[in-house]
Design a protein around this motif. Sequence first.
Motif, PDB file in Angstrom:
ATOM      1  N   ALA A  45       0.830  -1.211   0.000  1.00 36.08           N
ATOM      2  CA  ALA A  45       0.000   0.000   0.000  1.00 36.08           C
ATOM      3  C   ALA A  45       0.864   1.261   0.000  1.00 36.08           C
ATOM      4  O   ALA A  45       0.563   2.239  -0.691  1.00 36.08           O
ATOM      5  N   GLU A  46       1.953   1.230   0.765  1.00 37.20           N
ATOM      6  CA  GLU A  46       2.846   2.389   0.778  1.00 37.20           C
ATOM      7  C   GLU A  46       3.428   2.626  -0.622  1.00 37.20           C
ATOM      8  O   GLU A  46       3.472   3.753  -1.114  1.00 37.20           O
ATOM      9  N   LYS A  47       3.848   1.542  -1.282  1.00 42.70           N
ATOM     10  CA  LYS A  47       4.443   1.665  -2.616  1.00 42.70           C
ATOM     11  C   LYS A  47       3.396   2.075  -3.653  1.00 42.70           C
ATOM     12  O   LYS A  47       3.742   2.669  -4.676  1.00 42.70           O
ATOM     13  N   ALA A  48       2.136   1.767  -3.375  1.00 48.54           N
ATOM     14  CA  ALA A  48       1.063   2.169  -4.284  1.00 48.54           C
ATOM     15  C   ALA A  48       0.571   3.580  -3.989  1.00 48.54           C
ATOM     16  O   ALA A  48      -0.350   4.074  -4.651  1.00 48.54           O
ATOM     17  N   GLY A  49       1.155   4.227  -2.987  1.00 50.81           N
ATOM     18  CA  GLY A  49       0.722   5.565  -2.608  1.00 50.81           C
ATOM     19  C   GLY A  49      -0.584   5.582  -1.848  1.00 50.81           C
ATOM     20  O   GLY A  49      -1.310   6.583  -1.864  1.00 50.81           O
ATOM     21  N   GLN A  50      -0.884   4.469  -1.167  1.00 51.21           N
ATOM     22  CA  GLN A  50      -2.144   4.341  -0.436  1.00 51.21           C
ATOM     23  C   GLN A  50      -1.871   4.302   1.072  1.00 51.21           C
ATOM     24  O   GLN A  50      -2.101   3.292   1.744  1.00 51.21           O
ATOM     25  N   ALA A  51      -1.398   5.427   1.592  1.00 52.92           N
ATOM     26  CA  ALA A  51      -1.085   5.495   3.017  1.00 52.92           C
ATOM     27  C   ALA A  51      -2.316   5.229   3.875  1.00 52.92           C
ATOM     28  O   ALA A  51      -2.204   4.709   4.991  1.00 52.92           O
ATOM     29  N   GLU A  52      -3.492   5.562   3.349  1.00 55.98           N
ATOM     30  CA  GLU A  52      -4.729   5.358   4.111  1.00 55.98           C
ATOM     31  C   GLU A  52      -5.000   3.878   4.361  1.00 55.98           C
ATOM     32  O   GLU A  52      -5.789   3.527   5.252  1.00 55.98           O
ATOM     33  N   LYS A  53      -4.371   2.998   3.592  1.00 52.39           N
ATOM     34  CA  LYS A  53      -4.479   1.558   3.836  1.00 52.39           C
ATOM     35  C   LYS A  53      -3.265   1.030   4.611  1.00 52.39           C
ATOM     36  O   LYS A  53      -3.394   0.084   5.399  1.00 52.39           O
TER      37      LYS A  53
END
Length: 312
Positions: free
Chosen positions: A57-65
């Motif tokens: 999720a971090e690498k996908a730019g999804q900090a909210e996950k």
Amino acid sequence: MHPTQFSSGDVIADRRADYARMLAENGEHEAAVELMEQALELVPDWPAGLLRLADYAEKAGQAEKAIPALRRLLVLDPEDLFGAQLKLALLGAEDIPDQPPSRYVEALFDDYADRFDTALVEKLDYSVPAKLARLIVEHEDRRFDLAVDLGCGTGLFGAEIRDRVSRLEGFDLSANMLAKAEEKGLYDFLAKADLSLEATESGLFDDGLAESRADLVSAADVLMYLGDLANAFALAAQLLKPGSLLAFSVEDAGEGDGFILAPSLRYAHTEQHVKYRLDENGFDLVKLSRTTIRMDGGKPVSGILFLAGRKA
């Protein structure tokens, strides 16, 4: 086996996680997140799965996950074997801790021990032990009665200094690293120790080991696994006789007066922070040298080698 490879105990969840890993290795991080979410629907309290979800999720730019997954991981694993607190700090969800979780560092190097020398020296062009030994000899070309090698690892610095030391003690947090060091036959004494703890709990003075026993203390590429260096320098001061030497390396954080947590989950320190902590723990700076300490991702990592003297 590294803890991130632990099975969920559910065959279908493991298969989805394996496929997610393949997608992530191919750069398809958003798809990997979806598959890990599906795996965790089957096994919600799978620590290694939560860590993988957060990483993808971090690498996908999804900090909210990523952030909720890491917070849940900390609840399930309060000793923080996976370094979730550090990862939360990098995401800006927590303050940078003064020290990393000891269990995280221990597990990291237990897993790394078998391939440590090959990976670090041959692949990453690691050069700190030889450079640090040279810094010591250039200042004081003599034989030391007793040297204490803090964070000795597999004994890379021990090999550089052994012929100049009458007695060599090595301490490390990782039992597997200590086993590798013992195989080399360099050390007169090896034991487990934790530099993030106070002296009475650190392991450095157990079994009748005396304070002020050493005339050389080293910490080669160890302090990047500590944040604030106050406790580490206090321990070194207790180990050293007055007038003796402390030699160590840090990753260079550049300008400023503190330390930073790098994406590698290692700490980098400013020259000013190091000097301040040395002074308050009774050390005089003898010499410093800026250098490349290793390669990381094909890029040089800048570091500083320090030589300090314990005030009389």
